[in-house]
Motif scaffolding. Sequence first.
Motif, PDB file in Angstrom:
ATOM      1  N   ARG A  45      27.855  48.296  -5.175  1.00 12.46           N
ATOM      2  CA  ARG A  45      26.822  47.947  -4.851  1.00 12.46           C
ATOM      3  C   ARG A  45      25.957  49.375  -4.575  1.00 12.46           C
ATOM      4  O   ARG A  45      26.603  50.441  -3.813  1.00 12.46           O
ATOM      5  CB  ARG A  45      26.791  47.120  -3.388  1.00 12.46           C
ATOM      6  CG  ARG A  45      27.561  45.784  -3.837  1.00 12.46           C
ATOM      7  CD  ARG A  45      27.671  44.921  -2.688  1.00 12.46           C
ATOM      8  NE  ARG A  45      27.973  45.533  -1.072  1.00 12.46           N
ATOM      9  CZ  ARG A  45      29.138  46.000  -0.959  1.00 12.46           C
ATOM     10  NH1 ARG A  45      30.426  45.537  -1.655  1.00 12.46           N
ATOM     11  NH2 ARG A  45      29.427  46.567   0.225  1.00 12.46           N
ATOM     12  N   PHE A  47      22.819  51.103  -2.412  1.00 16.47           N
ATOM     13  CA  PHE A  47      21.851  50.997  -1.279  1.00 16.47           C
ATOM     14  C   PHE A  47      20.884  52.124  -1.291  1.00 16.47           C
ATOM     15  O   PHE A  47      21.391  53.187  -1.502  1.00 16.47           O
ATOM     16  CB  PHE A  47      22.564  50.893   0.069  1.00 16.47           C
ATOM     17  CG  PHE A  47      23.328  49.372  -0.092  1.00 16.47           C
ATOM     18  CD1 PHE A  47      22.932  48.218   0.597  1.00 16.47           C
ATOM     19  CD2 PHE A  47      24.517  49.375  -0.438  1.00 16.47           C
ATOM     20  CE1 PHE A  47      23.452  46.944   0.673  1.00 16.47           C
ATOM     21  CE2 PHE A  47      25.260  48.167  -0.504  1.00 16.47           C
ATOM     22  CZ  PHE A  47      24.827  47.261  -0.039  1.00 16.47           C
ATOM     23  N   SER A  55      23.327  55.379  -1.748  1.00 17.15           N
ATOM     24  CA  SER A  55      24.604  55.501  -1.454  1.00 17.15           C
ATOM     25  C   SER A  55      25.370  54.259  -2.286  1.00 17.15           C
ATOM     26  O   SER A  55      24.826  53.243  -2.777  1.00 17.15           O
ATOM     27  CB  SER A  55      24.884  55.080  -0.179  1.00 17.15           C
ATOM     28  OG  SER A  55      24.452  53.972   0.464  1.00 17.15           O
ATOM     29  N   LEU A  56      26.503  54.735  -2.491  1.00 14.69           N
ATOM     30  CA  LEU A  56      27.433  53.493  -3.186  1.00 14.69           C
ATOM     31  C   LEU A  56      28.207  52.952  -2.195  1.00 14.69           C
ATOM     32  O   LEU A  56      28.808  53.620  -1.236  1.00 14.69           O
ATOM     33  CB  LEU A  56      28.419  54.240  -4.250  1.00 14.69           C
ATOM     34  CG  LEU A  56      27.575  55.108  -5.314  1.00 14.69           C
ATOM     35  CD1 LEU A  56      28.605  55.736  -6.111  1.00 14.69           C
ATOM     36  CD2 LEU A  56      27.015  54.153  -6.370  1.00 14.69           C
ATOM     37  N   GLN A  57      28.522  51.551  -2.229  1.00 20.71           N
ATOM     38  CA  GLN A  57      29.363  50.916  -1.385  1.00 20.71           C
ATOM     39  C   GLN A  57      30.302  49.973  -2.168  1.00 20.71           C
ATOM     40  O   GLN A  57      29.976  49.228  -3.031  1.00 20.71           O
ATOM     41  CB  GLN A  57      28.831  50.151  -0.224  1.00 20.71           C
ATOM     42  CG  GLN A  57      27.990  51.195   0.768  1.00 20.71           C
ATOM     43  CD  GLN A  57      27.466  50.209   1.696  1.00 20.71           C
ATOM     44  OE1 GLN A  57      27.500  49.114   1.828  1.00 20.71           O
ATOM     45  NE2 GLN A  57      26.568  51.005   2.528  1.00 20.71           N
ATOM     46  N   ASP A  60      34.880  48.524   1.881  1.00 16.95           N
ATOM     47  CA  ASP A  60      34.604  49.204   3.458  1.00 16.95           C
ATOM     48  C   ASP A  60      34.106  50.535   3.168  1.00 16.95           C
ATOM     49  O   ASP A  60      34.457  51.342   4.023  1.00 16.95           O
ATOM     50  CB  ASP A  60      35.851  49.072   4.351  1.00 16.95           C
ATOM     51  CG  ASP A  60      37.099  49.557   4.194  1.00 16.95           C
ATOM     52  OD1 ASP A  60      37.076  50.051   3.167  1.00 16.95           O
ATOM     53  OD2 ASP A  60      37.719  49.635   5.052  1.00 16.95           O
ATOM     54  N   SER A  62      32.020  53.962   1.583  1.00 19.46           N
ATOM     55  CA  SER A  62      30.637  54.491   1.183  1.00 19.46           C
ATOM     56  C   SER A  62      30.592  55.786   0.983  1.00 19.46           C
ATOM     57  O   SER A  62      31.357  56.534   1.478  1.00 19.46           O
ATOM     58  CB  SER A  62      29.486  53.989   2.268  1.00 19.46           C
ATOM     59  OG  SER A  62      28.440  54.199   2.103  1.00 19.46           O
ATOM     60  N   TYR A  65      25.560  58.747  -3.531  1.00 18.27           N
ATOM     61  CA  TYR A  65      25.183  58.695  -4.969  1.00 18.27           C
ATOM     62  C   TYR A  65      24.741  60.281  -5.479  1.00 18.27           C
ATOM     63  O   TYR A  65      23.493  60.566  -4.845  1.00 18.27           O
ATOM     64  CB  TYR A  65      24.342  57.567  -5.253  1.00 18.27           C
ATOM     65  CG  TYR A  65      24.061  57.558  -6.793  1.00 18.27           C
ATOM     66  CD1 TYR A  65      25.270  57.000  -7.778  1.00 18.27           C
ATOM     67  CD2 TYR A  65      22.790  57.738  -7.523  1.00 18.27           C
ATOM     68  CE1 TYR A  65      24.961  57.034  -8.906  1.00 18.27           C
ATOM     69  CE2 TYR A  65      22.613  57.830  -8.859  1.00 18.27           C
ATOM     70  CZ  TYR A  65      23.786  57.224  -9.938  1.00 18.27           C
ATOM     71  OH  TYR A  65      23.686  57.170 -10.851  1.00 18.27           O
ATOM     72  N   SER A  94      36.563  58.418  -0.610  1.00 19.66           N
ATOM     73  CA  SER A  94      35.622  58.269   0.514  1.00 19.66           C
ATOM     74  C   SER A  94      36.435  58.430   1.651  1.00 19.66           C
ATOM     75  O   SER A  94      37.619  58.025   1.851  1.00 19.66           O
ATOM     76  CB  SER A  94      34.867  57.096   0.583  1.00 19.66           C
ATOM     77  OG  SER A  94      35.566  56.029   0.869  1.00 19.66           O
TER      78      SER A  94
END
Length: 100
Positions: A45, A47, A55-57, A60, A62, A65, A94
Amino acid sequence: MCIRDSKKTHIETLTTLAVHNLEVWEQSVKKAKNSEAFDWLKQLRFFFNDATGCSLQIADASMAYCNEYLGIKERLVITPLTDRCYVTCLLYTSPSPRDS
């Protein structure tokens, strides 16, 4: 009407991604009972936040990007293994939320 090769490649790539996203959405709607269900959280996802940017998630994890290279789009194939690789790579690279 003749479509140039570069335009044809863009259309094929967008079609591949659209079909994959539709399949992911259909599976998520069937399996995920809420926004905290792993079937939803395991999806990549994006955001956007005015303060931190994009940012990429996944699950849990993150990370920021940074216009990552997606590979050769003419050879783009998305499989369940591709999705698992995204999850594994992002979780591995991460920092853990527990480390914060």
